[in-house]
Design an enzyme around this catalytic site. Structure first.
Site, PDB file in Angstrom:
ATOM      1  N   THR A   8      -9.507  45.704 -58.448  1.00 23.33           N
ATOM      2  CA  THR A   8      -8.578  46.815 -58.241  1.00 23.33           C
ATOM      3  C   THR A   8      -7.155  46.290 -58.247  1.00 23.33           C
ATOM      4  O   THR A   8      -6.922  45.121 -57.937  1.00 23.33           O
ATOM      5  CB  THR A   8      -8.840  47.535 -56.907  1.00 23.33           C
ATOM      6  N   ASN A   9      -6.215  47.169 -58.584  1.00 21.26           N
ATOM      7  CA  ASN A   9      -4.796  46.834 -58.420  1.00 21.26           C
ATOM      8  C   ASN A   9      -4.186  47.649 -57.291  1.00 21.26           C
ATOM      9  O   ASN A   9      -2.969  47.712 -57.153  1.00 21.26           O
ATOM     10  CB  ASN A   9      -4.045  47.089 -59.733  1.00 21.26           C
ATOM     11  N   ASN A  10      -5.045  48.301 -56.503  1.00 20.24           N
ATOM     12  CA  ASN A  10      -4.567  49.176 -55.429  1.00 20.24           C
ATOM     13  C   ASN A  10      -4.762  48.480 -54.076  1.00 20.24           C
ATOM     14  O   ASN A  10      -5.875  48.395 -53.559  1.00 20.24           O
ATOM     15  CB  ASN A  10      -5.340  50.496 -55.496  1.00 20.24           C
ATOM     16  N   GLN A  11      -3.660  47.981 -53.501  1.00 22.22           N
ATOM     17  CA  GLN A  11      -3.737  47.211 -52.254  1.00 22.22           C
ATOM     18  C   GLN A  11      -4.229  48.070 -51.083  1.00 22.22           C
ATOM     19  O   GLN A  11      -4.874  47.566 -50.165  1.00 22.22           O
ATOM     20  CB  GLN A  11      -2.377  46.580 -51.934  1.00 22.22           C
ATOM     21  N   LYS A  13      -6.589  50.271 -51.171  1.00 20.39           N
ATOM     22  CA  LYS A  13      -8.058  50.214 -51.212  1.00 20.39           C
ATOM     23  C   LYS A  13      -8.557  48.900 -50.606  1.00 20.39           C
ATOM     24  O   LYS A  13      -9.548  48.885 -49.872  1.00 20.39           O
ATOM     25  CB  LYS A  13      -8.557  50.304 -52.663  1.00 20.39           C
ATOM     26  N   ASP A  69     -14.075  53.694 -58.180  1.00 20.34           N
ATOM     27  CA  ASP A  69     -13.242  54.751 -58.713  1.00 20.34           C
ATOM     28  C   ASP A  69     -13.396  55.940 -57.782  1.00 20.34           C
ATOM     29  O   ASP A  69     -14.513  56.245 -57.330  1.00 20.34           O
ATOM     30  CB  ASP A  69     -13.670  55.113 -60.147  1.00 20.34           C
ATOM     31  N   PHE A 149      -2.198  56.676 -48.472  1.00 19.35           N
ATOM     32  CA  PHE A 149      -1.673  56.685 -49.843  1.00 19.35           C
ATOM     33  C   PHE A 149      -2.230  57.902 -50.576  1.00 19.35           C
ATOM     34  O   PHE A 149      -3.053  58.646 -50.036  1.00 19.35           O
ATOM     35  CB  PHE A 149      -2.048  55.388 -50.579  1.00 19.35           C
ATOM     36  N   LYS A 172      -9.168  56.652 -40.269  1.00 28.00           N
ATOM     37  CA  LYS A 172      -9.549  57.190 -41.589  1.00 28.00           C
ATOM     38  C   LYS A 172     -10.943  56.700 -41.975  1.00 28.00           C
ATOM     39  O   LYS A 172     -11.761  57.463 -42.499  1.00 28.00           O
ATOM     40  CB  LYS A 172      -8.511  56.774 -42.646  1.00 28.00           C
ATOM     41  N   HIS A 177     -14.764  58.680 -47.540  1.00 30.44           N
ATOM     42  CA  HIS A 177     -15.542  58.435 -48.748  1.00 30.44           C
ATOM     43  C   HIS A 177     -15.678  56.940 -49.035  1.00 30.44           C
ATOM     44  O   HIS A 177     -16.755  56.423 -49.231  1.00 30.44           O
ATOM     45  CB  HIS A 177     -14.810  59.138 -49.915  1.00 30.44           C
TER      46      HIS A 177
HETATM   47  P1  ITT Z   1      -7.673  50.918 -59.262  1.00 29.18           P
HETATM   48  O1  ITT Z   1      -6.851  49.733 -59.640  1.00 29.18           O
HETATM   49  O2  ITT Z   1      -8.755  50.586 -58.271  1.00 29.18           O
HETATM   50  O3  ITT Z   1      -8.204  51.700 -60.438  1.00 29.18           O
HETATM   51  P2  ITT Z   1      -6.167  53.370 -58.692  1.00 29.18           P
HETATM   52  O4  ITT Z   1      -5.102  53.691 -57.707  1.00 29.18           O
HETATM   53  O5  ITT Z   1      -5.885  53.565 -60.165  1.00 29.18           O
HETATM   54  O6  ITT Z   1      -6.658  51.877 -58.421  1.00 29.18           O
HETATM   55  P3  ITT Z   1      -8.309  55.311 -58.947  1.00 29.18           P
HETATM   56  O7  ITT Z   1      -8.390  55.133 -60.424  1.00 29.18           O
HETATM   57  O8  ITT Z   1      -9.586  55.331 -58.182  1.00 29.18           O
HETATM   58  O9  ITT Z   1      -7.439  54.179 -58.266  1.00 29.18           O
HETATM   59  O10 ITT Z   1      -7.397  56.579 -58.708  1.00 29.18           O
HETATM   60  C1  ITT Z   1      -7.665  57.541 -57.866  1.00 29.18           C
HETATM   61  C2  ITT Z   1      -6.404  58.199 -57.355  1.00 29.18           C
HETATM   62  O11 ITT Z   1      -6.898  59.100 -56.359  1.00 29.18           O
HETATM   63  C3  ITT Z   1      -5.425  57.272 -56.647  1.00 29.18           C
HETATM   64  O12 ITT Z   1      -4.386  56.877 -57.453  1.00 29.18           O
HETATM   65  C4  ITT Z   1      -4.921  58.144 -55.506  1.00 29.18           C
HETATM   66  O13 ITT Z   1      -3.894  58.983 -55.958  1.00 29.18           O
HETATM   67  C5  ITT Z   1      -6.127  59.000 -55.204  1.00 29.18           C
HETATM   68  N1  ITT Z   1      -6.936  58.421 -54.118  1.00 29.18           N
HETATM   69  C6  ITT Z   1      -7.978  57.561 -54.221  1.00 29.18           C
HETATM   70  N2  ITT Z   1      -8.477  57.270 -53.015  1.00 29.18           N
HETATM   71  C7  ITT Z   1      -7.732  57.956 -52.124  1.00 29.18           C
HETATM   72  C8  ITT Z   1      -7.728  58.049 -50.719  1.00 29.18           C
HETATM   73  O14 ITT Z   1      -8.586  57.376 -49.962  1.00 29.18           O
HETATM   74  N3  ITT Z   1      -6.825  58.837 -50.148  1.00 29.18           N
HETATM   75  C9  ITT Z   1      -5.939  59.525 -50.877  1.00 29.18           C
HETATM   76  N4  ITT Z   1      -5.866  59.473 -52.214  1.00 29.18           N
HETATM   77  C10 ITT Z   1      -6.746  58.696 -52.834  1.00 29.18           C
END
Ligand code: ITT
Length: 195
Positions: A8-11, A13, A69, A149, A172, A177
């Protein structure tokens, strides 16, 4: 300790998942593994995108990898933004713009039901495994809270009156989920011999 790359690039997460796994596994981020890659998410299902992310990094490194995802599925919008959650308001992946668009599309709408759905894909010793987690709730009429986020400021999980953005990470994780899918991942990993 079992080492596993989180593709992932989402810190945000990473922080949430590490709060669930504690120090049971060595979860290594792509950044920590020296991988600088924007993995494509071209598919129309969370499952296919999760598989694509995990396989891409597994092929690159040969290591055990997982990815996830997540989508926000809004009942009154026929499940949208769903798999398009990150880019709902455009390719900029702007969290705030996404929230503004969502609130606008739900303006005057009485049915505020929604759910977050996470699909984790694990590639463990060359074999693929999927784990899902769902959190039911509703969309607020305005943004609430500064934490979290994405859509957190406008999502209230069933069983609470606060938005995710008004909670700490641990709070949270009692509902989320991602925490539910991660608990299933942890259960699986705990039963595996070291990889
Ligand atoms: P990856 O690098 O893991 O793909 P990403 O941010 O692109 O990171 P996703 O493709 O899963 O992640 O995108 C889902 C979007 O849904 C993300 O950018 C958020 O806007 C939203 N999202 C995901 N999980 C969330 C959460 O727990 N709470 C609020 N918004 C969330």
């Amino acid at each position: 300790m079992k080492r596993i790359i989180f593709a992932t690039n989402n810190q945000h997460k990473v922080d949430e998942i590490r709060a669930v796994t504690g120090n049971r596994f060595a979860i290594v981020t792509m950044k920590e593994a020296g991988i600088d890659l924007d993995i494509p998410e071209p598919h129309e299902t969370l499952q296919e995108n999760a598989i694509e992310k995990a396989l891409t990094i597994n092929r690159l490194t040969g290591e055990n990898v997982f990815s996830e995802d997540t989508g926000l599925e809004v009942t009154a919008l026929n499940g949208e933004p769903g798999v398009h959650s990150a880019r709902y308001a455009g390719d900029g992946r702007d969290f705030h713009a996404n929230v503004v668009k969502l609130l606008k599309n739900l303006q005057g709408c009485k049915d505020r039901r929604a759910r977050f759905r996470t699909v984790i894909c694990l590639i463990w010793n060359g074999t693929q495994h999927l784990f899902e987690g769902i959190c039911e709730g509703q969309i607020t009429t305005e943004e609430r809270g500064e934490g979290g986020f994405g859509y957190d400021p406008v999502f209230i999980p069933d069983g609470d009156s606060r938005s995710f953005a008004e909670m700490t990470t641990d709070e949270k994780n009692r509902y989320s989920h991602r925490a539910k899918a991660t608990a299933r991942l942890v259960h699986f990993l705990a039963a595996q011999p070291a990889g």
